[in-house]
Design a protein around this motif. Sequence first.
Motif, PDB file in Angstrom:
ATOM      1  N   GLY A 289       0.825  -1.204   0.000  1.00 45.06           N
ATOM      2  CA  GLY A 289       0.000   0.000   0.000  1.00 45.06           C
ATOM      3  C   GLY A 289       0.855   1.249   0.000  1.00 45.06           C
TER       4      GLY A 289
ATOM      5  N   SER B  40       0.533   4.164  -2.715  1.00 45.39           N
ATOM      6  CA  SER B  40       0.301   5.563  -2.344  1.00 45.39           C
ATOM      7  C   SER B  40       1.358   6.461  -2.966  1.00 45.39           C
ATOM      8  CB  SER B  40       0.362   5.735  -0.825  1.00 45.39           C
ATOM      9  OG  SER B  40      -0.560   4.881  -0.206  1.00 45.39           O
TER      10      SER B  40
ATOM     11  N   SER C  94      -1.954   0.906   5.888  1.00 44.04           N
ATOM     12  CA  SER C  94      -1.392   1.511   4.685  1.00 44.04           C
ATOM     13  C   SER C  94      -2.404   1.536   3.537  1.00 44.04           C
ATOM     14  CB  SER C  94      -0.113   0.797   4.266  1.00 44.04           C
ATOM     15  OG  SER C  94      -0.414  -0.426   3.640  1.00 44.04           O
ATOM     16  N   TRP C  95      -3.314   0.569   3.487  1.00 45.90           N
ATOM     17  CA  TRP C  95      -4.307   0.595   2.408  1.00 45.90           C
ATOM     18  C   TRP C  95      -5.430   1.585   2.666  1.00 45.90           C
ATOM     19  CZ3 TRP C  95      -3.162  -0.519  -2.203  1.00 45.90           C
ATOM     20  CH2 TRP C  95      -2.244  -1.539  -2.496  1.00 45.90           C
TER      21      TRP C  95
ATOM     22  N   TYR D  56      -4.007   4.648   1.637  1.00 49.73           N
ATOM     23  CA  TYR D  56      -4.039   4.698   0.168  1.00 49.73           C
ATOM     24  C   TYR D  56      -5.386   5.225  -0.323  1.00 49.73           C
ATOM     25  CZ  TYR D  56      -4.391   3.430  -4.687  1.00 49.73           C
ATOM     26  OH  TYR D  56      -4.594   3.500  -6.037  1.00 49.73           O
TER      27      TYR D  56
END
Lengths: 331, 257
Positions: A25, A29, A151-152, A155
């Motif tokens: 992710g 990003s 992290s997603w 994103y």
Amino acid sequence: MNRASLHFLLAALIAIALPLFMRSGTLASEVLIFAMAAAACNLLLGYTGLLSFGQGIFFGLGSYAAGLTLLHTSLPLALALVLSAITGAVVATGVGWLSIRRQGVYFVMLTLAFSQFFYFLAYTFKDITGGDNGLLNIPRPAIGPFSLGDSWTYYGFVAVLFLLLFAALQRVASSTFGRTLLAVRDNEERARAIGFPVRDFKITAFAISGAVTGLAGALHALLIGVAPLSNIEYHMSESILIMTIIGGTGNLFASVLGAGFYVIVSDLLSSIWPRWLLLLGGLLIVVALFMQKGLWGLLERLVEALPMGRKSSTKSSIEAPIQPESQGRGI
Amino acid sequence: MSTQTPILAADKLSVRYGSFLALSDVTLSIKPNTIHSVIGPNGAGKTTLFHALTGRVRASSGRITLDGRDITHVSDDKRVPLGIARSFQVTSLFQNLNVRENLRLAAQGRTPLQALAPWRGVNPRDNALAVADEVMERLELTHVSDRAAGELSHGQQRRLEVGMAVAAKPRLILLDEPTSGMGIDDVEAMKALIRDLGRDHTVLFIEHNMSIVMNISDTVTVMRAGRVLVEGPPAVVRDDPEVRRAYLGNMITGDIA
């Protein structure tokens, strides 16, 4: 469907496709963050004919502005981002205002000088910027009810901002303002002779580019939790320019391609060979020599080669104004 | 053509490039609604005079007034909204943009700050677009409206060059050698166009083609070495002994440079 909506759709497809094809992710990003920076750079290079080595300044200062706000105040994330965009815009206005007093090579040298100046400024004021170590432990607070820890999820947040900014930049590019920029790029002398205060237009382009780049810098600092010195280094300006040129300067979506290509290929190459930058240099030479419309130009040629694609690739001279022959005119 | 106040007047205008005096104490007055031509050998300072009048070059001394208002220190882009527009001797278009867009931009130049708003789109009922269409009609460029300016024939480019000045809806239009490099047929068309423009504009133009100058001008100014040599109606200028001796002699008989 007109070209602008087609390009927006393609950008949205990329934002949706990245999570499907990528494992990290963070990397995904990074693609979109640099896509914003490259599109902002394209507004100056492709639309106004200004080769600015100052993009790293705005990116780096955006990182610091967001980092300092979140570390030292309790202001919400949205405000920190707005502050970074304002910082980018204000500094870009100043840098632009001074640099456009000279043209061609001298303009480029001035932006380069500013780039070095701000780098050493950041390096010197260690108390504020963390100097060599960077500004560490930048938190990533929740935005409204959404925690951005994962992290997603982050994103997703970046992707929404990316699409909003991309649409805004498209709007700018197709406005009377953007069309006047194209005229300035084509023939500055005539633009002035028919009544346009060319300097005001260039400075405004700088301000918009600086705002978007500053915001991208802020998102990057939040992504990695650090505002590193390397974000304001000359090398950052260079990377953003390379992404823009590899993608192609004819339209904004090309910059998304350029950024995606640069970020993903760098990631792949760096894991197999520490001297990967050498390959990227080679690629840049190929682009400069053989495909001046960049990856977008290559894609266009591929689509044209398909029997189905002929009709959709008809070019209007307003939206695809930059012919390869005129490349580098305003630089 | 009576004794009205001049639309544009230059009073002892001088332009100095380093130690070279390109324009020396030029006094000129353009009467409204006339066609006024400037002739003279190469290096006489004609184009410098244009540059000074349009503000591209700053006057070293002297004064320029538009309708009695001092515009000596007004910058070139700010003179366009005041009603002065020009064409160039060497074609200077937006080569990669199409004909309609070239003219739309030129029309927009009258109100340039409107274009500074990055959120404002180009409205299909835009006034500037209407002007562009009207100018294309007048210059017979409608059939090439979607072609890039750089792809036009030389004659078409020269017409568009003049059109860029017309699209600003100026009261005073300055044309710098509009027939430069044109073929014979195109020259006749340009002559008709300038005469036509004279009906609703004041026209000041530089020209080497004596048949145009002597045929359609109300007033002719002869320049030499940065100064005004003679000024008057074509017939007077043609017969002026000093002009004949100094410069014109062979040109009037048809030997056109």
